[in-house]
Design a protein around this motif. Structure first.
Motif, PDB file in Angstrom:
ATOM      1  N   ASN A 454      49.935  56.913  50.710  1.00  0.00           N
ATOM      2  CA  ASN A 454      50.199  56.401  52.063  1.00  0.00           C
ATOM      3  C   ASN A 454      50.439  54.895  52.080  1.00  0.00           C
ATOM      4  O   ASN A 454      50.393  54.276  53.130  1.00  0.00           O
ATOM      5  N   GLY A 455      50.610  54.311  50.897  1.00  0.00           N
ATOM      6  CA  GLY A 455      50.909  52.882  50.830  1.00  0.00           C
ATOM      7  C   GLY A 455      49.704  51.977  50.965  1.00  0.00           C
ATOM      8  O   GLY A 455      49.833  50.767  51.123  1.00  0.00           O
ATOM      9  N   LYS A 456      48.510  52.565  50.926  1.00  0.00           N
ATOM     10  CA  LYS A 456      47.296  51.735  51.024  1.00  0.00           C
ATOM     11  C   LYS A 456      46.803  51.367  49.632  1.00  0.00           C
ATOM     12  O   LYS A 456      46.857  52.160  48.702  1.00  0.00           O
ATOM     13  N   LEU A 457      46.312  50.134  49.519  1.00  0.00           N
ATOM     14  CA  LEU A 457      45.882  49.633  48.213  1.00  0.00           C
ATOM     15  C   LEU A 457      44.361  49.643  48.143  1.00  0.00           C
ATOM     16  O   LEU A 457      43.702  48.711  48.565  1.00  0.00           O
ATOM     17  N   LEU A 458      43.835  50.729  47.603  1.00  0.00           N
ATOM     18  CA  LEU A 458      42.399  50.916  47.517  1.00  0.00           C
ATOM     19  C   LEU A 458      41.963  50.768  46.059  1.00  0.00           C
ATOM     20  O   LEU A 458      42.644  51.271  45.166  1.00  0.00           O
ATOM     21  N   GLY A 459      40.843  50.093  45.818  1.00  0.00           N
ATOM     22  CA  GLY A 459      40.403  49.933  44.437  1.00  0.00           C
ATOM     23  C   GLY A 459      38.899  49.989  44.299  1.00  0.00           C
ATOM     24  O   GLY A 459      38.167  49.697  45.243  1.00  0.00           O
ATOM     25  N   VAL A 460      38.457  50.375  43.104  1.00  0.00           N
ATOM     26  CA  VAL A 460      37.023  50.381  42.815  1.00  0.00           C
ATOM     27  C   VAL A 460      36.784  49.549  41.561  1.00  0.00           C
ATOM     28  O   VAL A 460      37.593  49.562  40.633  1.00  0.00           O
ATOM     29  N   GLY A 461      35.693  48.803  41.555  1.00  0.00           N
ATOM     30  CA  GLY A 461      35.350  47.991  40.389  1.00  0.00           C
ATOM     31  C   GLY A 461      33.915  48.225  39.985  1.00  0.00           C
ATOM     32  O   GLY A 461      33.014  48.269  40.832  1.00  0.00           O
ATOM     33  N   ILE A 462      33.721  48.378  38.678  1.00  0.00           N
ATOM     34  CA  ILE A 462      32.380  48.639  38.143  1.00  0.00           C
ATOM     35  C   ILE A 462      31.949  47.449  37.305  1.00  0.00           C
ATOM     36  O   ILE A 462      32.762  46.845  36.607  1.00  0.00           O
ATOM     37  N   SER A 463      30.661  47.150  37.377  1.00  0.00           N
ATOM     38  CA  SER A 463      30.101  46.145  36.492  1.00  0.00           C
ATOM     39  C   SER A 463      28.725  46.623  36.056  1.00  0.00           C
ATOM     40  O   SER A 463      27.908  47.029  36.882  1.00  0.00           O
ATOM     41  N   THR A 464      28.498  46.659  34.741  1.00  0.00           N
ATOM     42  CA  THR A 464      27.181  47.059  34.238  1.00  0.00           C
ATOM     43  C   THR A 464      26.621  45.881  33.449  1.00  0.00           C
ATOM     44  O   THR A 464      27.021  45.626  32.334  1.00  0.00           O
ATOM     45  N   TYR A 465      25.706  45.180  34.088  1.00  0.00           N
ATOM     46  CA  TYR A 465      25.254  43.899  33.543  1.00  0.00           C
ATOM     47  C   TYR A 465      23.879  43.987  32.905  1.00  0.00           C
ATOM     48  O   TYR A 465      23.112  44.924  33.148  1.00  0.00           O
ATOM     49  N   ILE A 466      23.588  42.968  32.100  1.00  0.00           N
ATOM     50  CA  ILE A 466      22.216  42.718  31.655  1.00  0.00           C
ATOM     51  C   ILE A 466      22.033  41.214  31.739  1.00  0.00           C
ATOM     52  O   ILE A 466      23.005  40.446  31.689  1.00  0.00           O
ATOM     53  N   GLU A 467      20.819  40.772  31.926  1.00  0.00           N
ATOM     54  CA  GLU A 467      20.583  39.334  31.953  1.00  0.00           C
ATOM     55  C   GLU A 467      19.230  39.044  31.315  1.00  0.00           C
ATOM     56  O   GLU A 467      18.408  39.936  31.145  1.00  0.00           O
ATOM     57  N   GLY A 468      19.037  37.791  30.940  1.00  0.00           N
ATOM     58  CA  GLY A 468      17.775  37.379  30.330  1.00  0.00           C
ATOM     59  C   GLY A 468      16.986  36.560  31.325  1.00  0.00           C
ATOM     60  O   GLY A 468      17.459  35.538  31.799  1.00  0.00           O
ATOM     61  N   CYS A 469      15.772  37.013  31.646  1.00  0.00           N
ATOM     62  CA  CYS A 469      14.950  36.324  32.647  1.00  0.00           C
ATOM     63  C   CYS A 469      13.578  36.016  32.052  1.00  0.00           C
ATOM     64  O   CYS A 469      13.356  36.107  30.859  1.00  0.00           O
ATOM     65  N   GLY A 470      12.663  35.705  32.953  1.00  0.00           N
ATOM     66  CA  GLY A 470      11.296  35.445  32.519  1.00  0.00           C
ATOM     67  C   GLY A 470      11.274  34.310  31.524  1.00  0.00           C
ATOM     68  O   GLY A 470      10.641  34.358  30.466  1.00  0.00           O
ATOM     69  N   ILE A 471      11.967  33.252  31.869  1.00  0.00           N
ATOM     70  CA  ILE A 471      12.116  32.108  30.962  1.00  0.00           C
ATOM     71  C   ILE A 471      10.821  31.324  30.887  1.00  0.00           C
ATOM     72  O   ILE A 471      10.313  30.910  31.912  1.00  0.00           O
ATOM     73  N   ALA A 472      10.230  31.120  29.682  1.00  0.00           N
ATOM     74  CA  ALA A 472      10.705  31.659  28.403  1.00  0.00           C
ATOM     75  C   ALA A 472       9.627  31.417  27.347  1.00  0.00           C
ATOM     76  O   ALA A 472       8.774  30.557  27.549  1.00  0.00           O
ATOM     77  N   PRO A 473       9.670  32.147  26.238  1.00  0.00           N
ATOM     78  CA  PRO A 473       8.726  31.857  25.140  1.00  0.00           C
ATOM     79  C   PRO A 473       8.966  30.425  24.640  1.00  0.00           C
ATOM     80  O   PRO A 473      10.062  30.105  24.187  1.00  0.00           O
ATOM     81  N   SER A 474       7.939  29.589  24.711  1.00  0.00           N
ATOM     82  CA  SER A 474       8.123  28.161  24.420  1.00  0.00           C
ATOM     83  C   SER A 474       8.658  27.907  23.014  1.00  0.00           C
ATOM     84  O   SER A 474       9.558  27.097  22.814  1.00  0.00           O
ATOM     85  N   ASP A 761      41.997  46.865  40.202  1.00  0.00           N
ATOM     86  CA  ASP A 761      42.194  48.323  40.236  1.00  0.00           C
ATOM     87  C   ASP A 761      43.117  48.710  41.398  1.00  0.00           C
ATOM     88  O   ASP A 761      43.998  49.555  41.233  1.00  0.00           O
ATOM     89  N   ALA A 762      42.910  48.046  42.535  1.00  0.00           N
ATOM     90  CA  ALA A 762      43.728  48.375  43.712  1.00  0.00           C
ATOM     91  C   ALA A 762      45.200  48.075  43.470  1.00  0.00           C
ATOM     92  O   ALA A 762      46.071  48.688  44.077  1.00  0.00           O
ATOM     93  N   LEU A 763      45.469  47.115  42.580  1.00  0.00           N
ATOM     94  CA  LEU A 763      46.857  46.678  42.365  1.00  0.00           C
ATOM     95  C   LEU A 763      47.419  47.117  41.018  1.00  0.00           C
ATOM     96  O   LEU A 763      48.538  46.762  40.670  1.00  0.00           O
ATOM     97  N   SER A 764      46.621  47.865  40.258  1.00  0.00           N
ATOM     98  CA  SER A 764      47.010  48.139  38.871  1.00  0.00           C
ATOM     99  C   SER A 764      48.316  48.918  38.792  1.00  0.00           C
ATOM    100  O   SER A 764      49.124  48.688  37.895  1.00  0.00           O
ATOM    101  N   HIS A 765      48.567  49.815  39.750  1.00  0.00           N
ATOM    102  CA  HIS A 765      49.807  50.596  39.698  1.00  0.00           C
ATOM    103  C   HIS A 765      51.035  49.721  39.968  1.00  0.00           C
ATOM    104  O   HIS A 765      52.156  50.146  39.766  1.00  0.00           O
ATOM    105  N   LEU A 766      50.776  48.478  40.443  1.00  0.00           N
ATOM    106  CA  LEU A 766      51.891  47.537  40.633  1.00  0.00           C
ATOM    107  C   LEU A 766      52.082  46.660  39.400  1.00  0.00           C
ATOM    108  O   LEU A 766      52.875  45.726  39.412  1.00  0.00           O
ATOM    109  N   GLY A 767      51.276  46.917  38.372  1.00  0.00           N
ATOM    110  CA  GLY A 767      51.408  46.149  37.135  1.00  0.00           C
ATOM    111  C   GLY A 767      50.516  44.928  37.070  1.00  0.00           C
ATOM    112  O   GLY A 767      50.628  44.105  36.158  1.00  0.00           O
ATOM    113  N   VAL A 768      49.605  44.760  38.034  1.00  0.00           N
ATOM    114  CA  VAL A 768      48.701  43.610  38.011  1.00  0.00           C
ATOM    115  C   VAL A 768      47.567  43.899  37.026  1.00  0.00           C
ATOM    116  O   VAL A 768      46.923  44.947  37.096  1.00  0.00           O
TER     117      VAL A 768
END
Lengths: 786, 266
Positions: A454-474, A761-768
């Motif tokens: 229908n000409g609508k540009l819909l996209g989904v994006g995933i991110s699976t992160y990890i981070e380091g916290c509890g700073i820190a062992p001296s 993702d929403a624009l990928s079919h346009l080559g972006v």
């Protein structure tokens, strides 16, 4: 779960915040207090030829005027982290003067300070200070700063590098693996510069007491003890026991209030010179120019895959701006807080990151919510999604294929990465599965296909992160260049009546420590929360502390408090045993009383504390009192993780991105107060979305700031963001007593790549295949045209 | 954020305000809602020595209907206009426009007269004033006169008001078929592009703000209009398009066409 732990107890501090009764530095008015205003450079790079203060001195109400010639703090403000060159050469550490002497190195650098009876008079007089400048060419882009023709920020070293650094496997080995990889995905972009924008601007009052020979510095800082140490030992050379640093309520920090700023030291010095208190509060324009910014990495990255989509190698080169000087933790941010997260949640066998950190003619860059980890996460999560597109794989599938398998870290040592760290515990596929379920991933893909028709540009994006916290062992951070320990102090003072004061070296500037810390102390002691007061932000009250950043308060500060609570209970048991005429081993403690097992003989916490302070009938040889302080140095960092998913629709006519859904499934270990954790996640997500869609500090080529006010710096507003859908899994931290990992930065770390992945993702079919952040309507529209 | 020193005078009538303006000339600024002036003063970008406050002058903050026209007093705040049933029923394009201005706090202070006199090239009212062919009533030392909207905007922050003239009211003809479409700048929420269209049978009048340093009537669009939105492609004919970091010339030009089409279709 106890009476309070795990419950959404309402925040006690909100009563005063909502009534406008907070105790912020600018609210404090001392007798005889003067006001300061700065004369700041209108150029990014210039010679200071002459400063004429004669007219300003004659202005009404002027108390004193100082310039760089007046000899205050000759060594400048110090850097707290040393990262040497790869070849072993020492990090280049320029003097960061309190007032510029003969050279300006960034827009807004202070040239003179005018102290007057009122703020209005100080401002008027500051305008009369005449400064002759000779403007010089500037460089603001970190990559351009390393070109041979670049103007030098500090002439003495011949180029602009503060240091260079690398981490991971041998570069040639990584390059060889990339050369023979089935597929290589490449990215080049700038993780752009953002301004922290705490709601409360920086504010300081210095007050020298002539009679006592003591200074008091009221400051909007995240770490009062650290400020005292740096101020006394490094900048002014004044005795630490003669200085009290106070920061009661602070209206947001996001990292920008960790650092020891020049203004703090300068005001402290001036208050003794003039024998009167002096206040300075930054206005919003000054905040844009002088608060430490975040990010600003120019990145070139390659990731290699085998034919099944398994990552075989990852090589990245970065130029990371330091700004004109080295801020307190600046060198740590693009190195040890960044490169050490390049493993991500994946089993990548070969990793190499090379960082060049140049000086630029801009304000300093330092930690900003996430500090190095958002930059690492953005890279990993964008490039793996880009690779999935190129290899025609589903972005969820490529992640499942590469995840480190679940581990709880209890009977096993944790996961050893290629980049120095050992993860504590994790279940990365668990959060992705739950996130996809929350979205209804398969249904969404069907909807997307239909929308595209229908000409609508819909996209989904995933991110699976990890981070380091509890700073820190001296010891660990010490070996990595930190010039301070990163333990924490928790002091529990039980008063005779059984009421409890808890002193923490961490600092709350919006986090809710007064509530959460009282929750777990109340549970551990079995007493009401109302019997517990949490004190922070005053170096005369709290023995010591390293402050709040790196999502460390609960994991490190909370653990120190727990240690002291345990000591209280241990001593209390001795007193209880004596009073109950029973052996200690026959006692059990629950619901605020010691009971002789199997009997109804008991003594309450309050009776024991009273006995400790009125020790008439008391165990022989035991000291009176019930008051313990503990230092806790963690054995490892903590590693929260999660999945963030964004759904966007892009307007095909304008390129405007409409963020329609945002799903955050996070694992921050055990949760003390779900409401507060949800709030932290939501706030962090909005900040990350802000970077993805809206926020950007833009300097032009001459070093002028294009985005120095809210007319041009776009902050996210309520209507830019949908209701954030949150859920979590719980994988406790195996190495701290509460099993907590930290939640302060997670939202800002996971969210940014999810949003940009969705737009692409929403624009990928346009080559972006990629769009530079922030993905503004203009950038999106232009990407669609090409 | 402290302005430089200034004197403050509260005028009790238009003639007094005009007299004061004549006396102080360029040293003086008229204060109405203050929502553009005060921030500029706080940043010391604007340093008037005298502020002449006209906000208390009676009769300047009414909205009335007279002889087929709607007359909005210059001191009417945007909130007041937004809440007016008269405007909503007979001049809905103005209600739509005002809804897009700032936020509640801004709308509670800012006034129609102040906004027009300030002539920010990205503000909303100019597009609608132009498309409606509104008439601006002003008073100066030589008495009162009217200025047609099309003659009012002369350049960036510049109008055809004489040094001693004050806007007293804006007269709108009733508009049955009109609408305002705006693409918001993400930081300031001013208009990157704002387009007002008034249709009357086969003819159309189009006002555009945000695109050029002077708000303009898109005459080329009006001439080319033949009942559909294709004429939107003429949105920037003979216009010098502004550029900034949110929208360069290429993108802003594109948006102007898109938004003129959108307004023509609405």
């Amino acid at each position: 779960m106890g009476n309070f732990i795990g419950k959404s107890v309402k925040r006690r501090e909100d009563a005063r915040f909502l009534r406008g009764a907070g105790r912020y530095t600018d609210d404090i008015k001392l007798p005889k207090m003067t006001q300061a205003a700065f004369v700041r450079s209108p150029y990014a790079h210039a010679k200071v030829l002459n400063i004429d203060i004669s007219e300003a001195q004659k202005a009404d109400g002027v108390v004193a005027i100082y310039t760089g010639q007046d000899g205050c703090g000759a060594y400048g403000v110090p850097c707290g982290w040393q990262v040497n060159f790869k070849n072993g050469d020492t990090m280049r550490e320029p003097v960061h003067p309190l007032l510029a002497k003969d050279k300006i190195r960034h827009l807004g650098e202070a040239v003179a300070i005018v102290v007057a009876e009122t703020l209005e008079l100080a401002r008027d007089a500051a305008e009369l200070v005449e400064v002759d400048y000779e403007e010089l060419p500037a460089v603001t882009d970190p990559k351009k700063a390393m070109e041979p023709s670049a103007p030098l920020v500090h002439e003495e070293w011949g180029d602009n590098a503060a240091f260079d650094w690398c981490i991971g496997n041998d570069r040639t080995e990584v390059e060889a693996a990339l050369a023979s990889a089935h597929h290589v995905t490449e990215m080049e972009y700038r993780n752009h510069r953002v301004a922290p924008n705490a709601m409360e601007p920086r504010s300081y009052i210095a007050d020298y007491d002539i009679n006592a020979g003591k200074w008091t510095l009221y400051t909007s800082t995240q770490n009062p003890h650290l400020i005292r140490l740096l101020l006394c030992a490094f900048v002014l050379g004044i005795p630490e026991h003669k200085v009290r640093v106070v920061s009661y309520d602070v209206g947001g920090g996001f990292g920008s209030k960790i650092y020891h700023y020049t203004e703090e030291a300068l005001l402290t010095w001036i208050s003794k010179e003039i024998g009167r208190p002096v206040k300075w509060t930054s206005d919003r324009s000054e905040a844009f120019l002088t608060d430490a910014h975040g990010r600003d990495h120019v990145v070139h990255s390659k990731m290699g895959f085998d034919k099944d989509g398994k990552i075989v190698a990852h090589l990245t080169d970065e130029y990371c701006a330091m700004g004109a000087y080295l801020s307190t933790f600046a060198p740590a941010v693009p190195t040890y807080l960044h490169g050490t997260l390049f493993q991500g949640v994946y089993t990548t066998p070969l990793i190499h990151l090379n960082v060049v950190a140049p000086f630029t003619h801009t304000v300093v860059v330092d930690a900003y919510r996430g500090a190095g980890r958002p930059e690492a996460t953005y890279l990993l999560e964008r490039i793996i999604s880009k690779a999935a597109k190129e290899m025609k794989m589903d972005p969820a599938d490529i992640r499942f294929k590469n995840f480190i398998p679940p581990f709880d870290g209890i009977d096993e040592p944790g996961y050893q990465t290629q980049v120095a760290l050992q993860y504590d515990s994790g279940n990365y596929e668990g959060v992705l599965k739950r996130g996809l379920e929350m979205l209804g991933y398969e249904d969404f893909r069907k909807e997307q296909t239909k929308a595209r028709k229908n000409g609508k540009l819909l996209g989904v994006g995933i991110s699976t992160y990890i981070e380091g916290c509890g700073i820190a062992p001296s010891a660990v951070v010490g070996s990595l260049g930190a010039r301070a320990g990163l333990f924490e102090v928790g002091h529990v003072r039980v008063q005779p009546t059984g009421k409890v004061q808890v002193f923490t070296g961490t600092h709350s500037h919006g986090q809710g420590h007064e509530t959460v810390f009282a929750q777990f102390v109340a549970d551990k002691l079995g007493i009401p929360m109302d019997d517990i007061e949490i004190e922070h932000g005053d170096t005369d009250q709290v023995a010591f502390g390293m402050g709040t950043y790196g999502s460390r308060s609960l994991a490190v500060g909370g653990s120190a408090i727990i240690k002291s609570v345990e000591k209280v209970l241990e001593k209390g048991a001795k007193i209880a045993a004596h009073k109950l005429e029973a052996a200690e081993k026959d006692l059990e403690y629950a619901e605020g009383k010691w009971t002789v097992k199997g009997t109804d003989k008991s003594i309450s916490f309050g009776d024991v504390s009273l006995t400790a302070y009125v020790p008439h009938d008391y165990p022989e040889g035991l000291e009176p009192g019930l008051d313990f302080s503990s230092f806790y140095d963690p054995s490892n960092f903590t590693y929260p993780f999660g999945t963030h998913i964004a759904v966007v629709e892009v307007d095909k006519d304008t390129g405007k991105v409409d963020l329609q859904r945002f799903i955050a499934c996070d694992d921050v270990g055990n949760v003390m107060n779900p409401m507060i954790v949800d709030g932290q996640i939501q706030g962090g997500v909005v900040q990350g979305v802000g970077q993805a869609l809206l926020e950007e500090v833009v300097y032009d080529d001459s070093g002028q700031m294009i985005t120095g006010s809210y007319m041009d710096y776009a902050m996210p507003r309520a209507d830019d963001v949908p209701m954030i859908e949150t859920d979590r899994t719980v994988t406790p931290c195996p190495h701290n007593p509460l099993g907590v990992k930290g939640a302060g930065e997670a939202g800002a770390i996971g969210s940014t790549p999810a949003v940009v992945n969705a737009v692409v993702d929403a624009l990928s079919h346009l080559g972006v295949t990629d769009i530079q952040m922030p993905v503004t309507p203009q950038r999106v529209w232009k990407a669609m045209q090409n | 954020m402290i302005p430089s020193k200034f004197d403050y005078i509260k005028a009790s009538s238009i003639s007094e305000a005009v007299k004061l303006l004549g006396k102080h000339g360029y040293d003086a600024k008229i204060l109405s809602g203050g929502h553009s002036l005060i921030p500029a003063m706080k940043l010391r970008l604007n340093r008037p020595l005298v502020l002449i406050d006209i906000s208390g002058i009676s009769g300047m903050n009414t909205i009335t209907e007279q002889g087929g026209e709607i007359i909005i007093g210059a001191n009417c705040t945007h909130s007041q206009v937004l809440k007016s049933d008269l405007v909503k029923n007979k001049l809905n394009i103005v209600t739509q426009t005002v809804k897009c201005i700032g936020d509640i706090q801004v709308r509670n202070r800012g006034t129609i007269g102040g906004s027009l006199a300030h002539a920010d090239p990205s503000s909303d009212y100019p597009a609608t004033i132009l498309a409606c062919e509104a008439i601006i009533e002003v008073e100066g030392k030589n008495g009162s006169r009217t200025i047609d909207a099309i003659d009012f905007f002369q350049g960036i922050f510049t109008t055809s008001l004489a040094e001693d003239e004050i806007i007293t009211a804006v007269r709108f003809p009733k508009v049955i078929n009109g609408n305002y479409q705006k693409f918001f700048q993400s930081a300031s929420r001013f208009a990157v592009v704002g387009v007002a269209v008034v249709k009357d049978g086969d003819s159309v009048k189009v006002g555009v703000t945000g695109v050029s340093d002077t708000p303009y009537r898109a005459i080329a669009v009006e001439d080319a209009y033949s009942g559909n939105s294709d004429a939107g492609s003429h949105a920037i004919d003979n216009i010098e398009v502004m550029s900034d970091h949110f929208a360069d010339v290429e993108y802003r030009s594109h948006l102007a066409k898109v938004y003129v089409k959108k307004a023509l279709e609405a």
